[in-house]
Design an enzyme around this catalytic site. Structure first.
Site, PDB file in Angstrom:
ATOM      1  N   VAL A 137       1.221  -1.229   0.483  1.00  0.00           N
ATOM      2  CA  VAL A 137       0.124  -0.114   0.207  1.00  0.00           C
ATOM      3  C   VAL A 137       0.627   1.701  -0.466  1.00  0.00           C
ATOM      4  O   VAL A 137       0.404   2.014  -1.021  1.00  0.00           O
ATOM      5  CB  VAL A 137      -1.058   0.566   1.605  1.00  0.00           C
ATOM      6  N   LYS A 138       1.873   1.385   0.668  1.00  0.00           N
ATOM      7  CA  LYS A 138       3.072   1.933   0.329  1.00  0.00           C
ATOM      8  C   LYS A 138       3.183   3.107  -0.894  1.00  0.00           C
ATOM      9  O   LYS A 138       3.681   3.622  -0.177  1.00  0.00           O
ATOM     10  CB  LYS A 138       4.381   2.634   1.751  1.00  0.00           C
TER      11      LYS A 138
END
Length: 260
Positions: A137-138
């Site tokens: 996600v990052k």
């Protein structure tokens, strides 16, 4: 009435030389390590090597020991080689770049289920920065990875995954696509691992049924897809939206077009 003259069209240069101090002077800078202790003889060997590389005159601008018996060099000098840009062959992006919401919309509307992606670093490769940048996600540089896409189901297996384990995970997850990152390139390990993976998937799935195979890493040649038996190679600088857009193009858009 004021007539504005048209801007002259300047043709793009096709033959170029390296630029150092002034345009077209042919100056280049190269670095390398020799298995020699740092002394005058080693510096002479570095200049000799630079000369054989076509650098003339060659100037040694940096030399530092790299442990016992090794020296790192930086050499600056002129080459007479020309580059014909018309002869350069690259793999151009042949699909549109989509936003995350556009990827989600296409998958939801046309696939009507979540698109399954399995990712890993295979063999002894323990460098997960690349695969994490694409999947987590990052993400990278403010761009979120594939886990952020709500219509994608992502399984990140991490580092040092064996090819049989990757095949098993792809079966268990009913993967539409398998993403493999390879950073370790000593003795062409990335090429050997990729060929082993593609052979294993061809053996495990019938023709036309296997998942999409995608590899990425800083040392891959993007033109080697057929030779390595994969569907796509992504080089350094690849972003998650490029990978997501390619998945939609390869798995949904182009396949739909061929059936119409």
């Amino acid at each position: 009435m004021t007539v504005v003259p048209e801007k002259a069209v300047v043709p793009e240069k096709q033959v170029v030389r390296p630029y150092g101090d002034t345009t077209g002077d042919g100056m280049v800078q190269v670095s390398f390590t020799l298995p020699l202790p740092h002394d005058k003889r080693a510096e002479g060997a570095a200049i000799q090597l630079a000369g054989k590389m076509g650098i003339d005159p060659a100037m040694l601008v940096h030399a530092r020991p790299m442990g016992d018996g090794f020296t790192f060099f930086v050499v600056y000098g002129r080459v007479n080689h020309l580059v014909d840009t018309a002869a350069v062959r690259v793999v151009e992006r042949d699909f549109p770049l989509l936003l995350a919401k556009e990827v989600n919309a296409v998958v939801k509307r046309q696939l009507r289920r979540k698109l399954s992606v399995v990712g890993a670093c295979i063999g002894t490769d323990a460098h997960t920065v690349g695969i994490d940048a694409i999947l987590n996600v990052k993400g990278i540089a403010g761009e979120k990875g594939l886990e952020y896409y709500r219509e994608l189901r992502v399984s990140n297996l991490g580092a040092q995954v064996s090819v049989p384990d990757l095949v098993a995970a792809a079966r268990a997850e009913r993967a539409d696509a398998v993403l493999v990152s390879q950073v370790v390139t000593q003795r062409d390990a990335h090429l050997h691992n990729t060929r082993e993976m593609s052979a294993a998937f061809r053996e495990a799935w019938p023709a036309g049924k296997r998942p999409l195979l995608i590899v990425g890493g800083p040392r891959f040649d993007e033109a080697m897809t057929a030779e390595l038996g994969v569907d796509r190679i992504f080089g350094r600088g690849t972003t998650p939206d490029e990978v997501a857009s390619y998945l939609v193009h390869a798995l949904i858009t182009s396949r739909k077009a061929t059936t119409v």
